[in-house]
Design a protein around this motif. Structure first.
Motif, mmCIF file in Angstrom:
data_model
loop_
_atom_site.group_PDB
_atom_site.id
_atom_site.type_symbol
_atom_site.label_atom_id
_atom_site.label_comp_id
_atom_site.label_asym_id
_atom_site.label_seq_id
_atom_site.Cartn_x
_atom_site.Cartn_y
_atom_site.Cartn_z
ATOM 1 N N ALA A 135 0.272 2.813 -8.860
ATOM 2 C CA ALA A 135 0.632 2.103 -7.477
ATOM 3 C C ALA A 135 -0.595 1.135 -7.411
ATOM 4 C CB ALA A 135 0.888 2.931 -6.470
ATOM 5 N N GLY A 136 -1.738 1.605 -7.727
ATOM 6 C CA GLY A 136 -3.021 0.789 -7.633
ATOM 7 C C GLY A 136 -3.731 0.897 -6.169
ATOM 8 N N ASP A 137 -2.832 0.167 -5.241
ATOM 9 C CA ASP A 137 -3.538 0.147 -3.849
ATOM 10 C C ASP A 137 -2.633 1.645 -3.263
ATOM 11 O OD1 ASP A 137 -4.670 0.003 -1.376
ATOM 12 O OD2 ASP A 137 -3.425 -1.919 -1.023
ATOM 13 N N ALA A 138 -3.444 2.676 -3.365
ATOM 14 C CA ALA A 138 -2.819 4.019 -2.849
ATOM 15 C C ALA A 138 -3.855 5.175 -2.259
ATOM 16 C CB ALA A 138 -1.902 4.806 -3.938
ATOM 17 N N ASP A 139 -3.492 5.581 -1.217
ATOM 18 C CA ASP A 139 -4.041 6.783 -0.694
ATOM 19 C C ASP A 139 -3.504 8.298 -1.044
ATOM 20 O OD1 ASP A 139 -6.306 4.900 0.390
ATOM 21 O OD2 ASP A 139 -4.728 5.137 2.383
ATOM 22 N N VAL A 140 -4.217 9.167 -1.574
ATOM 23 C CA VAL A 140 -3.627 10.312 -1.804
ATOM 24 C C VAL A 140 -4.035 11.306 -0.866
ATOM 25 C CG1 VAL A 140 -3.561 11.863 -3.699
ATOM 26 C CG2 VAL A 140 -3.636 9.611 -4.314
ATOM 27 N N PHE A 141 -2.901 12.221 -0.500
ATOM 28 C CA PHE A 141 -3.165 13.163 0.388
ATOM 29 C C PHE A 141 -2.776 14.508 0.092
ATOM 30 C CE2 PHE A 141 -2.938 9.406 2.943
ATOM 31 C CZ PHE A 141 -4.155 8.978 3.642
ATOM 32 N N ARG A 142 -3.264 15.631 0.348
ATOM 33 C CA ARG A 142 -2.519 16.898 0.364
ATOM 34 C C ARG A 142 -1.472 16.791 1.614
ATOM 35 N NH1 ARG A 142 -5.942 21.998 -0.111
ATOM 36 N NH2 ARG A 142 -6.650 20.982 1.958
ATOM 37 N N VAL A 143 -0.551 17.545 1.417
ATOM 38 C CA VAL A 143 0.413 17.582 2.913
ATOM 39 C C VAL A 143 -0.385 17.947 3.736
ATOM 40 C CG1 VAL A 143 1.339 19.774 2.372
ATOM 41 C CG2 VAL A 143 2.627 17.849 3.438
ATOM 42 N N GLN A 144 -1.231 19.140 3.733
ATOM 43 C CA GLN A 144 -1.941 19.553 5.054
ATOM 44 C C GLN A 144 -2.943 18.884 5.613
ATOM 45 O OE1 GLN A 144 -1.627 20.935 1.726
ATOM 46 N NE2 GLN A 144 -2.872 22.712 1.466
ATOM 47 N N ASP A 145 -3.288 17.686 4.861
ATOM 48 C CA ASP A 145 -4.536 16.498 5.266
ATOM 49 C C ASP A 145 -3.652 15.405 5.616
ATOM 50 O OD1 ASP A 145 -6.489 18.720 4.571
ATOM 51 O OD2 ASP A 145 -6.484 18.040 2.648
ATOM 52 N N LYS A 192 0.878 -1.054 -0.050
ATOM 53 C CA LYS A 192 0.021 0.101 0.085
ATOM 54 C C LYS A 192 0.914 1.412 0.114
ATOM 55 C CE LYS A 192 -4.074 1.929 2.231
ATOM 56 N NZ LYS A 192 -4.925 1.849 0.904
ATOM 57 N N TRP A 193 0.210 2.209 -0.963
ATOM 58 C CA TRP A 193 1.207 3.417 -1.119
ATOM 59 C C TRP A 193 0.370 4.591 -0.289
ATOM 60 C CZ3 TRP A 193 5.172 4.864 -5.094
ATOM 61 C CH2 TRP A 193 5.596 3.726 -5.689
ATOM 62 N N ALA A 194 1.034 5.580 0.300
ATOM 63 C CA ALA A 194 0.657 6.786 0.642
ATOM 64 C C ALA A 194 1.336 7.873 -0.259
ATOM 65 C CB ALA A 194 0.946 7.266 2.258
ATOM 66 N N VAL A 195 0.695 8.524 -0.812
ATOM 67 C CA VAL A 195 0.927 9.674 -1.892
ATOM 68 C C VAL A 195 0.864 10.895 -1.370
ATOM 69 C CG1 VAL A 195 1.106 10.508 -4.280
ATOM 70 C CG2 VAL A 195 0.920 8.124 -3.770
ATOM 71 N N ILE A 196 1.645 11.697 -0.892
ATOM 72 C CA ILE A 196 1.532 12.929 -0.247
ATOM 73 C C ILE A 196 2.043 13.908 -0.840
ATOM 74 C CG2 ILE A 196 1.947 14.021 1.987
ATOM 75 C CD1 ILE A 196 2.043 11.281 3.515
ATOM 76 N N ALA A 212 1.306 13.307 -8.872
ATOM 77 C CA ALA A 212 0.927 12.555 -7.634
ATOM 78 C C ALA A 212 -0.533 11.631 -7.981
ATOM 79 C CB ALA A 212 0.423 13.359 -6.372
ATOM 80 N N GLU A 213 -1.206 12.125 -8.739
ATOM 81 C CA GLU A 213 -2.347 11.244 -9.273
ATOM 82 C C GLU A 213 -1.838 9.993 -10.257
ATOM 83 O OE1 GLU A 213 -4.661 14.652 -10.692
ATOM 84 O OE2 GLU A 213 -5.447 14.915 -8.933
ATOM 85 N N ALA A 214 -0.767 10.729 -11.005
ATOM 86 C CA ALA A 214 -0.360 9.440 -11.836
ATOM 87 C C ALA A 214 0.308 8.445 -11.193
ATOM 88 C CB ALA A 214 0.641 10.214 -12.810
ATOM 89 N N ILE A 215 1.165 8.935 -9.851
ATOM 90 C CA ILE A 215 1.961 8.042 -9.246
ATOM 91 C C ILE A 215 0.934 6.784 -8.583
ATOM 92 C CG2 ILE A 215 3.031 7.685 -7.091
ATOM 93 C CD1 ILE A 215 4.962 9.993 -8.232
ATOM 94 N N ALA A 216 -0.278 7.633 -7.824
ATOM 95 C CA ALA A 216 -1.296 6.798 -7.090
ATOM 96 C C ALA A 216 -1.892 5.711 -8.173
ATOM 97 C CB ALA A 216 -2.207 7.638 -6.614
#
Length: 188
Positions: A26-36, A3-7, A19-23
């Motif tokens: 990666a497939g199993d990924a959660d994407v976050f803005r750094v402030q979140d 599982k990936w966290a993309v921040i 970030a969206e391309a990486i996520a």
């Protein structure tokens, strides 16, 4: 694999696009803005951290977050208005790594050009000849940056994910062989 966290931190959308391309790759990924982004990243196998450059280092929001990342497998990705192979771009990876919390392993890095914030361009157009961000060379660099990230940058970011997954598989195989050899030696 894992599982990936993309921040990411993004002002103009460049870093968010990567970030969206990486996520996606990666497939199993959660994407976050750094402030979140969460402070507890223990549920992730890989933490991808993306930022834009300011003063030759990650932007202020990401700089504030980096020390909170610890004991993680990290991938850095960055967008900037200069060539990805420039000293400015390469040194910024070192500065990002220096600011990470303890126990992190940097798996890999990715950088690409990105459109420069229009407010910054307006300010820099009036820079004098002694300013490193002024003059004809800079204007040419800004023009080139204005077309990025492009389709090739997105494809390269996705390729980074595949290379990192391969690297992790190869490392696990190596460590398993090393452990087996050590166990065999201990039996003797």
């Amino acid at each position: 694999m894992g599982k990936w966290a993309v921040i990411y931190s993004s002002v103009t959308g460049n870093t968010r696009t990567i970030a969206e391309a990486i996520a996606e790759q990666a497939g199993d990924a959660d994407v976050f803005r750094v402030q979140d982004a969460p402070e507890d990243l223990s549920g992730y196998d890989v933490v991808a951290l993306g930022y834009w450059l300011r003063l030759g280092q990650p932007d202020p929001l990401m700089l504030k977050y980096l020390p909170k990342v610890h004991d993680a497998e990290v991938v850095f990705f960055q967008t900037h208005g200069t060539a990805p192979t420039s000293e400015h771009a390469i040194t910024s990876f070192a500065r990002a790594g220096y600011n990470l919390g303890p126990g992190c392993t940097i798996l890999g890095t990715f950088g690409c050009r990105g459109k420069i914030n229009p407010a910054m361009l307006a300010k820099r157009k009036n820079a004098g000849p002694d300013d490193p961000h002024g003059g004809p060379k800079s204007m040419e660099r800004w023009k080139l940056a204005s077309t990025h990230p492009d389709a090739q940058d997105i494809a390269d970011a996705k390729d980074l994910v595949d290379r990192m997954k391969h690297k992790m598989v190869m490392r696990e195989r190596f460590l398993a062989k090393k452990a087996a050899k050590l166990a065999a030696l201990q039996k003797k």
